[in-house]
Design a protein around this motif. Sequence first.
Motif, PDB file in Angstrom:
ATOM      1  N   PHE A  94       0.879  -1.082   0.024  1.00  0.00           N
ATOM      2  CA  PHE A  94      -0.015   0.082   0.000  1.00  0.00           C
ATOM      3  C   PHE A  94       0.862   1.317   0.223  1.00  0.00           C
ATOM      4  O   PHE A  94       0.434   2.515  -0.265  1.00  0.00           O
ATOM      5  CB  PHE A  94      -1.101   0.050   1.182  1.00  0.00           C
ATOM      6  N   GLU A  95       2.138   1.055  -0.047  1.00  0.00           N
ATOM      7  CA  GLU A  95       3.231   2.111   0.016  1.00  0.00           C
ATOM      8  C   GLU A  95       2.652   3.438   0.962  1.00  0.00           C
ATOM      9  O   GLU A  95       2.292   4.472   0.371  1.00  0.00           O
ATOM     10  CB  GLU A  95       3.289   2.747  -1.450  1.00  0.00           C
ATOM     11  N   SER A  96       2.776   3.027   2.301  1.00  0.00           N
ATOM     12  CA  SER A  96       2.056   4.164   3.227  1.00  0.00           C
ATOM     13  C   SER A  96       2.998   5.628   2.910  1.00  0.00           C
ATOM     14  O   SER A  96       4.132   5.475   2.652  1.00  0.00           O
ATOM     15  CB  SER A  96       2.550   3.418   4.341  1.00  0.00           C
ATOM     16  N   HIS A  97       2.275   6.430   3.119  1.00  0.00           N
ATOM     17  CA  HIS A  97       2.825   7.894   2.971  1.00  0.00           C
ATOM     18  C   HIS A  97       2.674   8.677   4.261  1.00  0.00           C
ATOM     19  O   HIS A  97       2.310   9.698   4.332  1.00  0.00           O
ATOM     20  CB  HIS A  97       2.138   8.527   1.607  1.00  0.00           C
ATOM     21  N   LEU A 110      -9.906  -4.489   4.541  1.00  0.00           N
ATOM     22  CA  LEU A 110      -9.696  -3.680   5.801  1.00  0.00           C
ATOM     23  C   LEU A 110      -8.324  -2.836   5.534  1.00  0.00           C
ATOM     24  O   LEU A 110      -8.546  -1.315   5.874  1.00  0.00           O
ATOM     25  CB  LEU A 110      -9.592  -4.532   7.145  1.00  0.00           C
ATOM     26  N   SER A 111      -7.498  -3.331   5.024  1.00  0.00           N
ATOM     27  CA  SER A 111      -6.011  -2.490   4.870  1.00  0.00           C
ATOM     28  C   SER A 111      -6.570  -1.287   3.904  1.00  0.00           C
ATOM     29  O   SER A 111      -5.933  -0.063   4.040  1.00  0.00           O
ATOM     30  CB  SER A 111      -5.021  -3.307   4.372  1.00  0.00           C
ATOM     31  N   LYS A 112      -7.178  -1.659   2.613  1.00  0.00           N
ATOM     32  CA  LYS A 112      -7.454  -0.607   1.653  1.00  0.00           C
ATOM     33  C   LYS A 112      -8.175   0.485   2.348  1.00  0.00           C
ATOM     34  O   LYS A 112      -8.213   1.662   1.721  1.00  0.00           O
ATOM     35  CB  LYS A 112      -8.008  -1.591   0.438  1.00  0.00           C
ATOM     36  N   VAL A 113      -9.359   0.128   2.875  1.00  0.00           N
ATOM     37  CA  VAL A 113     -10.343   0.994   3.220  1.00  0.00           C
ATOM     38  C   VAL A 113     -10.016   1.354   4.791  1.00  0.00           C
ATOM     39  O   VAL A 113     -10.504   2.926   4.635  1.00  0.00           O
ATOM     40  CB  VAL A 113     -11.887   0.288   3.146  1.00  0.00           C
ATOM     41  N   PHE A 114      -9.590   1.072   5.640  1.00  0.00           N
ATOM     42  CA  PHE A 114      -9.346   1.458   6.820  1.00  0.00           C
ATOM     43  C   PHE A 114      -8.117   1.811   7.545  1.00  0.00           C
ATOM     44  O   PHE A 114      -8.015   2.677   8.119  1.00  0.00           O
ATOM     45  CB  PHE A 114     -10.064   0.385   7.793  1.00  0.00           C
ATOM     46  N   VAL A 115      -7.146   1.453   6.842  1.00  0.00           N
ATOM     47  CA  VAL A 115      -5.679   1.241   7.441  1.00  0.00           C
ATOM     48  C   VAL A 115      -4.949   2.210   6.685  1.00  0.00           C
ATOM     49  O   VAL A 115      -4.512   3.395   7.237  1.00  0.00           O
ATOM     50  CB  VAL A 115      -4.906   0.207   7.849  1.00  0.00           C
ATOM     51  N   PHE A 116      -4.746   2.087   5.472  1.00  0.00           N
ATOM     52  CA  PHE A 116      -3.578   2.778   4.586  1.00  0.00           C
ATOM     53  C   PHE A 116      -4.369   3.849   3.969  1.00  0.00           C
ATOM     54  O   PHE A 116      -4.273   3.859   2.880  1.00  0.00           O
ATOM     55  CB  PHE A 116      -2.752   1.763   3.875  1.00  0.00           C
ATOM     56  N   THR A 117      -4.703   5.010   4.777  1.00  0.00           N
ATOM     57  CA  THR A 117      -5.647   6.031   4.079  1.00  0.00           C
ATOM     58  C   THR A 117      -4.951   7.257   3.908  1.00  0.00           C
ATOM     59  O   THR A 117      -5.412   8.181   3.175  1.00  0.00           O
ATOM     60  CB  THR A 117      -6.789   6.357   4.878  1.00  0.00           C
ATOM     61  N   ALA A 118      -3.766   7.330   4.465  1.00  0.00           N
ATOM     62  CA  ALA A 118      -3.047   8.555   4.224  1.00  0.00           C
ATOM     63  C   ALA A 118      -2.593   8.929   2.753  1.00  0.00           C
ATOM     64  O   ALA A 118      -2.495  10.232   2.434  1.00  0.00           O
ATOM     65  CB  ALA A 118      -1.540   8.727   5.023  1.00  0.00           C
ATOM     66  N   LYS A 119      -2.361   8.033   2.103  1.00  0.00           N
ATOM     67  CA  LYS A 119      -1.902   8.142   0.547  1.00  0.00           C
ATOM     68  C   LYS A 119      -3.212   8.594  -0.266  1.00  0.00           C
ATOM     69  O   LYS A 119      -3.076   9.643  -0.747  1.00  0.00           O
ATOM     70  CB  LYS A 119      -1.554   6.842   0.217  1.00  0.00           C
TER      71      LYS A 119
END
Length: 171
Positions: free
Chosen positions: A91-94, A151-160
Amino acid sequence: MKQSKYIVAFLNTLQKILFKIFKNDKIRALITTLTGYEVFTYLFFGVLTTLVDVVIYYILVFIGIDEVITNVISSTCAILFAYFTNSRWVFESHAETTKESLIELVKFFEARIATLLISTFIIWVFKMLHGNPYIAKLITMVLTIVLNYILSKVFVFTAKKKGNENNAKKN
């Protein structure tokens, strides 16, 4: 983190080959989804995460540790491995600040604990019904993979996503 040009080239080549083999539009749509960078890397690292989980689980069950306790141990190891790979490569967290990173980490663990509880409950039910613990684990792994991606796509890695939405509004 930038997408690997080698993985992108591999996925483009794979997609072209598969499109030559399969002409059906529905199958081509599935191929397009599965050869997208994020989905492919999620599946790739998901397989590695699953291996971490399964190997630890099977070894501990083999040496006689209770299946429910074993599931918690193997899943915890897999969660730690998954956070590192998902935040960095999938998800290449930003997340730019320590606070953003900490919030992301907490959300990741909340999501994974939710799926851990679901999988542990299913394994417990199999145990109460005297079912095969290996089959129980396989069933829970499939469910867990799908739920963890969502859950990762919708809830966790949202900063990007939020950053991209803000940039789109400025332009």
